[in-house]
Design a protein around this motif. Structure first.
Motif, PDB file in Angstrom:
ATOM      1  N   LEU A 197      45.370  47.555  41.739  1.00 17.88           N
ATOM      2  CA  LEU A 197      43.944  47.126  41.408  1.00 17.88           C
ATOM      3  C   LEU A 197      43.019  48.481  41.643  1.00 17.88           C
ATOM      4  O   LEU A 197      42.230  48.515  40.804  1.00 17.88           O
ATOM      5  CB  LEU A 197      43.620  45.900  42.236  1.00 17.88           C
ATOM      6  N   HIS A 218      40.238  49.122  34.299  1.00 22.90           N
ATOM      7  CA  HIS A 218      41.248  48.203  33.970  1.00 22.90           C
ATOM      8  C   HIS A 218      41.682  48.152  32.298  1.00 22.90           C
ATOM      9  O   HIS A 218      42.074  47.113  31.810  1.00 22.90           O
ATOM     10  CB  HIS A 218      40.561  46.622  34.339  1.00 22.90           C
ATOM     11  N   MET A 264      50.110  32.040  45.174  1.00 20.76           N
ATOM     12  CA  MET A 264      49.225  31.230  46.155  1.00 20.76           C
ATOM     13  C   MET A 264      49.698  30.224  46.777  1.00 20.76           C
ATOM     14  O   MET A 264      49.257  29.174  47.119  1.00 20.76           O
ATOM     15  CB  MET A 264      47.860  31.066  45.398  1.00 20.76           C
ATOM     16  N   LYS A 290      34.469  46.008  41.310  1.00 17.03           N
ATOM     17  CA  LYS A 290      35.490  46.844  40.402  1.00 17.03           C
ATOM     18  C   LYS A 290      36.711  46.437  40.554  1.00 17.03           C
ATOM     19  O   LYS A 290      37.633  46.606  39.605  1.00 17.03           O
ATOM     20  CB  LYS A 290      35.298  48.292  40.616  1.00 17.03           C
ATOM     21  N   MET A 291      37.205  46.066  41.514  1.00 16.05           N
ATOM     22  CA  MET A 291      38.540  45.585  42.057  1.00 16.05           C
ATOM     23  C   MET A 291      38.880  44.100  41.656  1.00 16.05           C
ATOM     24  O   MET A 291      40.180  43.695  42.120  1.00 16.05           O
ATOM     25  CB  MET A 291      38.915  45.959  43.307  1.00 16.05           C
ATOM     26  N   MET A 292      38.062  43.568  41.278  1.00 10.66           N
ATOM     27  CA  MET A 292      38.024  41.929  40.923  1.00 10.66           C
ATOM     28  C   MET A 292      37.874  41.767  39.317  1.00 10.66           C
ATOM     29  O   MET A 292      37.302  40.971  38.884  1.00 10.66           O
ATOM     30  CB  MET A 292      37.077  41.208  41.653  1.00 10.66           C
ATOM     31  N   PRO A 293      38.998  42.323  38.819  1.00  5.83           N
ATOM     32  CA  PRO A 293      39.109  41.883  36.957  1.00  5.83           C
ATOM     33  C   PRO A 293      39.599  40.592  37.186  1.00  5.83           C
ATOM     34  O   PRO A 293      40.038  39.972  38.367  1.00  5.83           O
ATOM     35  CB  PRO A 293      39.898  42.618  36.493  1.00  5.83           C
ATOM     36  N   PHE A 307      42.753  39.023  39.515  1.00  6.52           N
ATOM     37  CA  PHE A 307      43.035  39.937  40.499  1.00  6.52           C
ATOM     38  C   PHE A 307      43.915  39.416  41.599  1.00  6.52           C
ATOM     39  O   PHE A 307      44.611  40.010  42.267  1.00  6.52           O
ATOM     40  CB  PHE A 307      41.714  40.534  41.083  1.00  6.52           C
ATOM     41  N   TYR A 308      43.613  38.541  41.801  1.00  5.32           N
ATOM     42  CA  TYR A 308      44.323  37.456  42.992  1.00  5.32           C
ATOM     43  C   TYR A 308      45.594  37.181  42.737  1.00  5.32           C
ATOM     44  O   TYR A 308      46.497  37.039  43.542  1.00  5.32           O
ATOM     45  CB  TYR A 308      43.650  36.147  43.509  1.00  5.32           C
TER      46      TYR A 308
END
Lengths: 416, 108, 1005
Positions: free
Chosen positions: A9, A17, A112, C121-124, C127-128
């Motif tokens: 990421l 991205h 999750m 920026k790291m959370m498109p 992302f999770y």
């Protein structure tokens, strides 16, 4: 397969991205596959994944009439537990539970899976007896379970009304601490991505409209995109199983019913586990996003409409407010309905059929999500070998003729 | 919340007064002893479960407590007719007339 | 603090009534008639919250149900907390306490915002799914922090002080929405004499007419609203429901309306009032006049406070007299948006510029703006907002709408308010609740309701009709049509005159291009509540999420409390573009209830607490209470469980009660047993078919125990049935099974054997039953009855009619304890008196009242089963060792006979009911404990059965149990083991299930 990680990421952030790969291809159907899976929900995709990964059969197609994971996988309340009463069920669901534990890592996709504990409340003396029976059976079957008294329940579940003022005061509860919830969509997508990476063709927007037989043996499926050959065909179409069986020329002991669920608006954490009550008739958990996820029983009539009656929603919320009076001022955001294929004994059918080389995996009713990995695994094994996996054997269609049902209705286990 | 015409009461009433009891027209075999286990299992458990026209049994549980049949579409949930036990449906999946609202009132 | 943004004049607020409220701890003042949002804007409050994922500051965007940002916590006390209240829909009341739901230490200086900027920026999207996987056991920890950060408001942690109710309504025509179309429709339908309900979500009727600059008959439009509402209010056939949202459109024209009765008065309802009410409406016809939501344009930094919808700003200016800024820039693609420009000028404020994406707009409103000196930049759009906590400028560039490119470097104009309008999205939600797919109309760039299963008309903006004159006419026509369809005669009416005006069509524009590619441009928000950006949607399609549902689920587009009212169409337009398909090909996601969120309590109504489910009491309840009974829930009944004396626990009380019955006499309230009166010439034949045993030879005056099975051969109820006359029987059922059995009898009679002449009547509540049991029962009963109790005159398993306690009674000599027993049945009205007489007479006989627990012990000592405790739906009569109760030669193949003779029913190793005697007489097996033959085996163990009933017997002096064991009837004398949770093992001997008086002598004396 592009590997996912926190570092990835970070790296992709620098390229805005723009370089993430597709999670799965959009392949053109081949003329013939070793195995065709009809139905691209969680169970079907898991079946394809395990066929390719565990049994080395990679020439596999999953045929889905809509979009992947668009049926009950997309519409359930995501509860995972394995504390079933009867040995056959407990073994099958526990098989699934063990696969859940490690699934994110296996698929390299965070599903999750949150082992926050599942409570089944007891409100009567008979509930207590049934729960003692189930916990006792669970433990001797190697499934974790505890029976709590009312005081312990009050300590472990904040805001649950454990007073004597309720209509059916809480007398105790079972808890399976390894139970919990998972992110439903991610399960379908994670299996899809991993199966695709192993060479499985995922054919979306392709509807099966018939089964082709030669000398009575299934040799493939007719689809809206033409005939696709298959040496073995496994049908995993949940609520549509009866319809598929009809196309194949036999009947199933199933009825498709609406099962409704609802979510609240997102709120800060208040429900930290899964709480179910059979007597009061409702269950609740809270998603990571903050929505309270709530459900109850099926609507009484057959229905493929993906919607049910408002009265069911009323009863469900009455139960929730009765159990958790502090939630009265929280608001319901959205309701929906799935189509569940219910069997007479509330247990699935994982079985050969009257048509050779055609296998069905259906009848999961209201409880299919939790079984996804186990169901996929044993069905894959059965399709690979042409013989039912030992854990699947008791779930044969024959039982409705011999009478050897696995009656989870009669037991205390809640069928969700 | 379905709106169901009870053919015994002659009134459209709300679903809450009724219970659905599954597929209609499944008579108990007259000679159960002559049935094989398979035939008995079919009678007990196997149902048509169609996507479309479904003849089904309902009971006016919180009303006259009488059973009756309904022809209902399982996708649209439209009720094409209700009729008493022993009567034949006017609408069947096999066809006949294009389903029309019946003279029992607003059901869809 | 002064209301910095309140205009000197105008608006419908009552300036003579200042209203004080607090927001985030600070005190402000607004006016009666304000919404909370209007009052916040009046006071210059820019930031109302922080965004969910990136913690960006957010301000009010809209004026109605579509507001995504101003979602606040309300409540001054813990119990009155209300999470997630949309400030745009909350009327201001004195003392209102509101707070933001996110932001630390405050919404203005939020530390998370820094994290959001860096980490963002790291959370498109998704992302999770790609991280937090390692190490496996840390997910619960990660999750804890994710959960803390998520969610908007919070639930109260104290019990709701308010009550809620619901009301069933029937009407000819339900009109949803009281804007111009809805008012016209309601008027037309009401004048035809139809029973009309008019529901609108706002504080007052009128909708857009309350703020429009357009006139009706040359007058301010709200004057017409006043006239129409007055006329409707005066009609007996009309129900007006303001503050009432029609939130769900269900099958067969059933709709639910959520009415907020007191939310405008305070956080807690005034004494004696329900806070909210659900109307459950069955409507013959529905007119949906739900209007349209303005669609914002998607441009860079379009989330900075000070970016608003054009219509919303008009509403704040004209309806509330609030100007949320000073210098306005408009970005649009259509004529209607120019109204805000004119309204803004009328308010004496500055319009900096209009950016119109069209190359040569010439509509009347455009020309009016132009004539008033407004600078109009054609072929242009605002491509980026400037500012961080409040808009400070707008960058306007020339754009090529077809190629979706910026074609000029553009200019940055100073301003503090950017309003945008990308056209209108009809509110098709209700029209689509039954699955009817909306259809795309390219001419108006919008989805309109498709065909559905609903008996409804759509009128006005929801129908794609936007001109005021057309809207009124459409509404009136829909009202007439609905009334006619509902069976009424049409009426004619005249509608007010509207202004004629030249209008020009809009041009398709959703996401405004930027000079950088979407992924690299500043964030262009599509769904503000869920922080979904245009780049996020593009990424989703790039990763293979091609169906609209996939895009929604992967990005969370439309998952918020606003359910995407603002963002969804833009989002799917962007997805369609990325995939190279058209908007209708992309399609919409499913619309589901609720239109806007509904309070749990309102849906639950009164059916909570005491009214959750009825409690059933027997006629002797008051006596039980006076005598200290503890109660057990059995079905809906409250049954006395035991009657403890001072200092006694359950076990002590039960031991005493048991001995009393065995040695003297006890009395049990058995009124809850189901009782069904069966009459008709074929009653006996019917019993033969539904019971497992034979009834042909049961004489009048006799009673018999019967077992009932389902067609699968499994036991489902039992009880004693007495022959009252040749054509007349009284059946008893289990307490919990009474209703089930009644329905069971009816379904067989009505559907299978209608030729049998037999009738069933439930008489459970008509008769009260008191059981006298024990060696002294005859002596005692003799004192209060005229019935001859001689053992030959009144033998076991028979019944007599006579007087007991001076009232007519039926007395049954049957026994569930194994002792000499009489079950006295009297009319429920007399029962308490009779009970008290027996109690009085019983003193000298050692009469002891006992409850269900003692009853359970006593029957178990005799090996009598309780259906539901010793059986579980997988047990046949033979499994219970009750083959004596199976009529194997009955001519008719009774219910259960074929089923129990299936292959599996004949297995020899089925689980069978046996007695279990713990080797240690003081150890009581837990009920439910699983049994094994070999306690030393490894897990998973081979289980062979379980304990169904288990007690310490005072009469026997040792513990005993019943349970099912595989092949148990052939294993009498063998040992089984119950491995318990604590690791201990209880060993027991398999014995006969009859422990006490095995020959049955005591009941037969």
């Amino acid at each position: 397969m592009q590997r996912y990680s926190g570092f990835g990421l970070f790296k992709h952030a620098f390229s805005h991205h723009e370089n993430w790969q597709r999670m799965w291809r959009n392949p053109t159907p081949k003329p013939v596959y070793d195995v065709i899976i009809v139905g691209g929900g969680g169970h079907g995709l898991a079946t394809a994944y395990y066929l390719a990964k565990e049994f080395g059969i990679k020439n596999v197609a999953v045929i889905e009439k809509g979009w992947l994971g668009g049926g009950n996988t997309a519409r359930n309340t995501t509860i995972v537990r394995s504390n079933y009463l009867w040995d056959e069920s407990a073994h099958l669901y526990e098989h699934a539970m063990k696969l859940w534990e490690g699934l994110s890592q296996d698929l390299n996709y965070n599903v999750m899976f949150s082992q926050r504990g599942v409570y089944n409340l007891c409100h009567t003396l008979q509930d207590m007896r049934d729960s003692e029976r189930r916990v006792s059976a669970n433990r001797l079957n190697g499934v974790d379970g505890e029976l709590l008294d009312a005081k312990q329940v009050a300590e472990e579940i904040p805001y649950l009304d454990c007073s004597k003022n309720t209509r059916y005061p809480v007398m105790g509860s079972t808890v399976q601490r390894r139970g919990g919830v998972a992110r439903h969509d991610a399960v379908a997508w994670g299996y899809a991505r991993a199966a695709d990476a192993l060479g499985v063709d995922l054919l979306q927007q392709t509807e099966v409209i018939g089964f082709r037989k030669e000398n009575g043996v299934c040799i493939g499926v007719e689809t809206t995109k033409g005939f696709i050959g298959g040496k073995r065909v496994g049908v995993v179409t949940a609520g549509n199983s009866g319809h598929m069986a009809g196309l194949a020329g036999f009947r199933l002991p199933l009825e498709s019913h609406p099962l409704q669920a609802l979510v609240s608006e997102p709120i800060k954490p208040i429900i930290d586990s899964v709480i179910m009550s059979n007597a009061v008739h409702g269950y609740i958990s809270q998603s990571d996003k903050g929505d309270l996820v709530i459900g109850a029983g099926i609507d009484g009539y057959n229905g493929y409409g993906q919607r049910g009656s408002y009265g069911t929603i009323e009863h469900t919320l009455q139960a929730i407010v009765e159990m958790f009076p502090v939630l009265s001022r929280v608001r319901m955001n959205r309701q929906w309905g799935g189509i569940v294929d219910t069997s007479p004994d509330a247990c699935p059918i994982i079985s050969k059929t009257p048509v050779p080389n055609l296998f069905f995996n259906c009848g999961w009713g209201t409880g299919g999500f939790k079984a996804t990995p186990g169901s996929g695994h044993v069905f894959a094994a059965s399709l690979a070998k042409g013989e039912m996996h030992p854990l699947a054997k008791p779930f044969s269609m024959d039982r409705f003729h011999t009478g050897a049902l696995i009656d989870e209705h009669g037991a205390a286990a809640v069928a969700h | 919340m379905l709106h169901i015409f009870c053919p015994h009461c002659g009134e459209l009433r709300s679903e809450e007064e009724f219970h659905a009891k599954g597929q209609a027209h499944i008579p108990r075999p007259l000679d159960p002893a002559a049935c094989s286990d398979a035939e008995w299992g079919d009678y007990l458990f196997f149902r048509d479960n169609p996507r479309g026209i479904h003849h089904e049994l309902w009971v006016h549980a919180a009303g006259c407590r009488q059973y009756f049949n309904a022809t209902r579409h399982t996708v649209t949930y439209e009720i094409l007719e209700t009729y008493k036990i022993g009567e034949k449906p006017r609408f069947t999946a096999a066809g006949g007339a294009e389903p029309q609202a019946v003279d029992q009132g607003v059901t869809a | 603090m002064s209301q910095v943004n309140r205009l000197a004049t105008g608006g419908r607020v009552d300036r003579s009534q200042p209203v004080t409220f607090t927001f985030n701890g600070q005190t402000y003042q607004g006016f009666a008639g304000d919404t909370l949002a209007a009052a916040l804007l009046a006071n210059g409050v820019d930031i109302v919250g922080r965004s969910f994922k990136y913690s960006r500051p957010r301000g009010i965007v809209a004026a109605g149900a579509e507001e995504p940002n101003a979602v606040l916590q309300i409540g001054s006390t813990e119990a009155a907390q209300i999470p997630n209240v949309r400030a745009t829909q909350q009327a201001l009341y004195p003392g209102l306490v509101a707070t933001s739901t996110n932001g630390w230490p405050s919404v203005n200086t939020d530390m998370m915002g820094i994290l959001g900027k860096v980490g963002g920026k790291m959370m498109p999207p998704g992302f999770y799914y790609k991280t937090f996987m390692y190490p496996q056991n840390l997910w619960l920890t990660y999750e804890k922090y994710i959960r803390k950060a998520a969610g908007l408001g919070r639930s109260p942690t104290e019990v709701d002080p308010d009550s809620y109710d619901y009301m069933n309504q029937h009407c000819d025509v339900l009109v949803v929405g009281a804007g111009p179309a809805g008012l016209a429709a309601a008027l037309a339908a009401a004048r035809s004499g139809a029973r009309v309900i008019l529901a609108d979500e706002q504080e007052e009727f009128g909708g857009s007419l309350l703020s429009t600059r357009e006139t009706l008959d040359g007058q301010v439009a709200s004057e017409w609203v006043d006239e129409v509402v007055a006329e409707l209010a005066g009609m007996a056939n009309v129900t007006l429901l303001p503050r009432s949202t029609v939130n769900g459109y269900h099958d067969h024209n059933f709709l639910t309306i959520h009415q907020r009765l007191t939310d405008h008065l305070g956080e807690v309802a005034p004494m004696g009032m329900a806070r909210q009410r659900m109307h459950r409406v069955r409507a013959k016809r529905v007119v949906l006049a739900t209007g349209a939501h303005e669609r914002p344009l998607v441009y860079a930094n379009n989330d900075v406070p000070g970016n608003m919808l054009a219509d919303a700003v008009s509403t704040y200016v004209r309806r509330y007299g609030v100007a949320p800024g000073k210098q306005l820039v408009l970005s649009t693609n259509n004529d209607y948006a120019y109204r805000v420009v004119l309204d803004w000028l009328d308010a004496g404020l500055q319009v900096v510029a209009v950016a119109d994406a069209r190359s040569n707009p010439r509509g009347a409103w455009v020309e009016e703006a132009r004539a008033r000196g407004v600078r109009i930049l054609t072929g242009s759009a605002v491509v980026e907002a400037r500012g961080s906590k409040r808009v400070t400028g707008a960058r306007i560039c020339a754009i090529d709408v077809t190629a979706l490119k910026v074609t000029s470097p553009g200019e940055v104009l100073d301003c503090d308010l950017i309003v945008s309008s990308g056209g209108y999205s009809p509110v098709v939600h209700l029209a689509s609740h039954l699955g009817g797919k909306p259809t795309w109309r390219e001419d108006i760039l919008a989805f309109v309701p498709g065909d559905g299963l609903q008996k409804r008309e759509c009128a006005g903006a929801v129908n794609g009709v936007f001109r005021l004159g057309d809207v009124l006419a459409d509404g009136f026509e829909a009202g007439v049509k609905a009334a006619v369809e509902a069976g009424l005669s049409p009426v004619e009416g005249s509608l007010p005159a509207t202004e004629a005006r030249h209008e020009e069509p809009a041009i398709a524009l959703f996401q405004v291009p930027h000079d950088k590619p979407t992924a690299r441009a500043p964030k262009q928000f599509v769904d503000l509540q869920n922080d979904v950006t245009a780049a996020g949607i593009e990424l989703a399609t790039r990763e293979g999420f091609e169906s609209v549902e996939h895009v929604k689920r992967y990005t969370a587009l439309g998952f918020g409390t606003d359910q995407g009212k603002l963002g969804n169409i833009n989002g799917l337009a962007i997805a369609a573009r990325s995939l190279g398909i058209s908007i209708p090909q992309m399609g919409t996601t499913m619309f589901r209830p609720n239109y806007t969120p509904v309070t749990f309590g309102a849906i639950a109504g009164r059916h909570c607490g005491a009214l959750f489910e009825p409690k059933r009491y027997t006629a002797m309840q008051s006596w039980h209470l006076q005598n200290g009974a503890e109660f057990e829930d059995v079905g809906q009944w409250k049954r006395p469980w035991y009657f403890p004396k001072a200092g006694e626990d359950l076990h002590a009380a039960v031991a005493r009660e048991c001995l009393a019955v065995r040695n003297a006499v006890g009395i049990l309230d058995a009124s809850t047993l189901g009782k069904i009166d069966i009459q008709g010439p074929d009653a006996r034949e019917f019993l033969n078919r539904v019971y497992t045993n034979a009834w042909t030879k049961l004489d009048v005056g006799k009673a018999r125990y019967g077992l009932m099975c389902k067609e699968d051969g499994m036991v489902f109820d039992d009880g004693v049935t007495a022959c009252l006359a040749d054509n007349h029987f009284l059946m008893t059922t289990t307490t919990g099974g009474a209703a089930r059995v009644m329905e069971w009898l009816e379904i067989y009679h009505q559907t299978e054997w209608p030729e049998l002449k037999v009738y069933f009547t439930s008489v459970t509540d008509h008769w009260a039953t008191m059981t006298l049991s024990g060696p002294n029962s005859r002596k005692l009963l003799a004192e209060v009855t005229d019935i001859d109790l001689d053992k030959d005159a009144f033998p076991f398993m028979s019944w007599k009619e006579g007087q007991v306690g001076g009232v007519p009674a039926r007395v049954f000599r049957i026994s569930f304890t194994g002792e000499l027993s009489y079950e006295v049945n009297v009319q429920a009205d007399y029962a308490l008196g009779v009970w008290e007489k027996i109690i009085a007479a019983g003193q000298k006989h050692g009469l002891t009242p006992y409850g269900t627990e003692t009853m359970h012990v006593l029957r178990a000592e005799k090996g009598f089963i309780i259906v539901g405790q010793d059986t579980d739906g997988s047990v046949t009569p033979d499994d219970l060792n009750m083959g004596w109760c199976v009529g194997r030669t009955k001519p008719f193949s009774w219910i259960g006979w074929r089923g129990m003779n299936r292959e599996d029913g004949l297995r020899e190793d089925r689980k069978q009911l046996v007695g279990l005697k713990p080797i240690d007489p003081n150890q009581v097996l837990p009920e439910g404990a699983q049994l094994v033959f070999d306690p030393k085996q490894a897990i998973p163990m081979q289980m062979v059965g379980h304990v169904t009933s288990s007690y310490m017997s005072a009469a026997l002096g040792y513990s005993f149990a019943m349970g099912v064991v595989k092949g148990g009837l052939k294993r009498i004398g063998e040992r089984v083991f119950a491995p318990l949770v604590d690791g201990s093992v209880i060993e027991a001997e398999i014995v006969s299930s009859v422990f006490y008086d095995p020959k049955g002598e005591r009941q037969n004396v």
